[in-house]
Write an enzyme that holds these catalytic residues in place. Sequence first.
Site, PDB file in Angstrom:
ATOM      1  N   GLY A   1       0.758  -1.407   0.053  1.00 50.23           N
ATOM      2  CA  GLY A   1      -0.137   0.190   0.115  1.00 50.23           C
ATOM      3  C   GLY A   1       0.752   1.380   0.186  1.00 50.23           C
TER       4      GLY A   1
ATOM      5  NE  ARG B   1      -5.719   5.377   5.800  1.00 50.62           N
ATOM      6  CZ  ARG B   1      -6.154   4.296   6.074  1.00 50.62           C
ATOM      7  NH1 ARG B   1      -7.061   4.312   6.935  1.00 50.62           N
ATOM      8  NH2 ARG B   1      -5.770   2.995   5.560  1.00 50.62           N
TER       9      ARG B   1
ATOM     10  CE  LYS C   1       0.137   1.927   5.905  1.00 50.15           C
ATOM     11  NZ  LYS C   1      -1.034   2.023   6.336  1.00 50.15           N
TER      12      LYS C   1
ATOM     13  CG  ASN D   1      47.892  20.964  24.876  1.00 48.62           C
ATOM     14  OD1 ASN D   1      47.105  20.531  25.565  1.00 48.62           O
ATOM     15  ND2 ASN D   1      47.928  22.324  24.328  1.00 48.62           N
TER      16      ASN D   1
HETATM   17  C1  UD1 Z   1      -6.820  -3.249   7.275  1.00 49.27           C
HETATM   18  C2  UD1 Z   1      -8.205  -4.361   7.674  1.00 49.27           C
HETATM   19  C3  UD1 Z   1      -9.164  -3.717   8.752  1.00 49.27           C
HETATM   20  C4  UD1 Z   1      -8.203  -3.752   9.928  1.00 49.27           C
HETATM   21  C5  UD1 Z   1      -6.916  -2.953   9.889  1.00 49.27           C
HETATM   22  C6  UD1 Z   1      -6.033  -3.106  10.924  1.00 49.27           C
HETATM   23  C7  UD1 Z   1      -8.912  -4.750   5.283  1.00 49.27           C
HETATM   24  C8  UD1 Z   1      -9.711  -4.422   4.170  1.00 49.27           C
HETATM   25  N1  UD1 Z   1      -8.947  -4.014   6.380  1.00 49.27           N
HETATM   26  O1  UD1 Z   1      -7.655  -1.812   7.184  1.00 49.27           O
HETATM   27  O2  UD1 Z   1     -10.156  -4.611   9.064  1.00 49.27           O
HETATM   28  O3  UD1 Z   1      -9.074  -3.222  11.107  1.00 49.27           O
HETATM   29  O4  UD1 Z   1      -6.386  -3.271   8.467  1.00 49.27           O
HETATM   30  O5  UD1 Z   1      -4.862  -2.422  10.856  1.00 49.27           O
HETATM   31  O6  UD1 Z   1      -7.947  -5.599   5.028  1.00 49.27           O
HETATM   32  N2  UD1 Z   1      -1.904  -3.471   1.352  1.00 49.27           N
HETATM   33  C9  UD1 Z   1      -1.279  -4.060   0.081  1.00 49.27           C
HETATM   34  N3  UD1 Z   1      -2.178  -3.983  -0.833  1.00 49.27           N
HETATM   35  C10 UD1 Z   1      -3.438  -3.219  -0.904  1.00 49.27           C
HETATM   36  C11 UD1 Z   1      -3.773  -2.777   0.306  1.00 49.27           C
HETATM   37  C12 UD1 Z   1      -3.330  -2.909   1.053  1.00 49.27           C
HETATM   38  O7  UD1 Z   1      -0.230  -4.528   0.423  1.00 49.27           O
HETATM   39  O8  UD1 Z   1      -3.802  -3.341  -2.210  1.00 49.27           O
HETATM   40  C13 UD1 Z   1      -1.340  -3.522   2.635  1.00 49.27           C
HETATM   41  C14 UD1 Z   1      -1.003  -2.169   3.258  1.00 49.27           C
HETATM   42  O9  UD1 Z   1       0.538  -1.853   2.659  1.00 49.27           O
HETATM   43  C15 UD1 Z   1      -0.789  -2.449   4.655  1.00 49.27           C
HETATM   44  C16 UD1 Z   1      -1.635  -3.640   4.976  1.00 49.27           C
HETATM   45  O10 UD1 Z   1      -1.864  -4.121   3.714  1.00 49.27           O
HETATM   46  O11 UD1 Z   1       0.256  -2.834   5.242  1.00 49.27           O
HETATM   47  C17 UD1 Z   1      -3.148  -2.841   5.438  1.00 49.27           C
HETATM   48  O12 UD1 Z   1      -3.617  -1.957   4.709  1.00 49.27           O
HETATM   49  P1  UD1 Z   1      -4.156  -0.392   5.086  1.00 49.27           P
HETATM   50  O13 UD1 Z   1      -4.648   0.061   3.713  1.00 49.27           O
HETATM   51  O14 UD1 Z   1      -3.516  -0.053   5.844  1.00 49.27           O
HETATM   52  O15 UD1 Z   1      -5.712  -1.297   5.605  1.00 49.27           O
HETATM   53  P2  UD1 Z   1      -6.831  -0.589   6.542  1.00 49.27           P
HETATM   54  O16 UD1 Z   1      -7.696   0.537   6.341  1.00 49.27           O
HETATM   55  O17 UD1 Z   1      -5.652  -0.191   7.913  1.00 49.27           O
HETATM   56 MG    MG Z   2      -3.619  -0.227   8.089  1.00 51.06          MG
END
Ligand code: UD1
Ligand code: MG
Length: 465
Positions: free
Chosen positions: A14, A18, A25, A386
């Site tokens: 991801g 945010r 990230k 020194n």
């Molecule tokens: C996710 C969970 C949520 C949970 C939260 C906990 C989902 C849909 N939601 O939400 O239920 O409460 O984590 O922290 O899973 N990532 C990828 N590829 C993508 C999307 C994300 O590799 O296409 C990775 C991101 O880099 C990250 C992780 O997955 O490390 C979580 O993604 P993020 O977008 O942060 O999900 P949250 O909205 O936090």
């Molecule tokens: Mg997350």
Amino acid sequence: MSMRNLSVIILAAGKGTRMKSALPKVLHPVCGLPMLHYPVSVVKRVCSSNSKVVAVVGCGAEDVKAAFGGRGLSFVYQKDQLGTGHAVMQASAALKGVDGDVLILSGDVPLITADTITALVKFHRSGGKAAPVMTLVTAMLANPSGYGRVLRNDAGAVEAVVEEKDCGDCERAIHEINAGIYIVKAGFLFENLKRLGNRNAQSEYYLPDLVRLARKAGHKVKALTHHDTEEVMGINNRVELAKAARVMRQRINTAMMLSGVTIIDPDTTYIDADVSVGVDSIIHPGARIAGATVIGANCVIEQGSHLVDSILGNNTTVKAYSLIEGTKAGKGVIIGPFARLRPGNVIADEARIGNFVEVKKTTIGKGTKANHLSYLGDAVIGAGVNIGAGTITCNYDGAKKHRTVIEDRAFIGSDTQLVAPVKVGKGAYVGSGTTVTKDVPPDALVVTRVSARVVEGWAIKRKKG
Ligand code: UD1
Ligand code: MG
């Protein structure tokens, strides 16, 4: 303890929208190391060495790979970030044919511990034939906003996870959240990933939708409800980043204190994850010890000092407000207050580097003193020398850097300029205020001073003038 029949997927593709950052990230540092380092090191501790560990990378993939190459990970590429479920799908080929369980961790949940993962695996595998196809880590949060909520049926069994953006009012009021950490039977996982849809508020393939799919097919899903709410914290913005760093810092400081280091005020002491400090050393408030710094036993790091990638021998003191980077100092050295040591210095035992002294790429011999107001750059300085106040190595001619050599026991008078390349021999004496432009042989005196003229009564005559 190491776990058998366990493969791992770490989600790290991801962008971290945010975070509002150009940096992906998972590369944002927490106590000096990229966030992703922490889940990776937990996996290394929990899994047996033949476990396959796949990191899904996408945004900033090259940078993430460069930062984590050589850590035993295989990388798979997720071109478009279509959701956590889609991310796991990208790892299917890399894990083809594995059986047992797949542990799935989020790269943005850095505080999770090896103990929790071990407990998760055990909990998931307990129950023999009645074991679930999937177990997720959950937590009860006073403020659950931003997280997926865990839905349970009347009997208390987990039925589904609903993302906040898809929650109705009732669901939003649920305090139990999904921590983004799962263990899933490999067969079930790879069979069902393709069944995930993206008809939801974010048009994404949600990994936690596997819970609903499992329940629909009549499988059992378990939840390990974790009581340490800090550990399950997901980092989505920089406020959470600071909170996570604070928790990590407390862990580092606590471990350090328990190992025999005095930290006068752990709340204001910033020590990176890779730092080591020997017993009976004392760290004063506001110190920041970063990178791969190694500090010996019985050292003192005073108020406000900042050390980066440096090595200090035993019994060495860094007085207040000094900045020390890439420097190796021996035993019984005293540095500061207000010293600046730039990278590339090697300082021998019992040397003294005092206030307002800047040192760069310089070797300093045993017991040598540079106590006040000097610049020593690209110099090789022997033992017992020194360096008087205000000594400057003129190492730069506008185009090139040149070397200054000062041999053992030489005495450099105050306000000396050493115009490099130049050498002062053993035991030689440089008179105060000298501009040294030629080599000085051992035991010689060099002085370039305009002799003082004293005119008696001059001031009185001038007034009468
Ligand atoms: C996710 C969970 C949520 C949970 C939260 C906990 C989902 C849909 N939601 O939400 O239920 O409460 O984590 O922290 O899973 N990532 C990828 N590829 C993508 C999307 C994300 O590799 O296409 C990775 C991101 O880099 C990250 C992780 O997955 O490390 C979580 O993604 P993020 O977008 O942060 O999900 P949250 O909205 O936090
Ligand atoms: Mg997350």
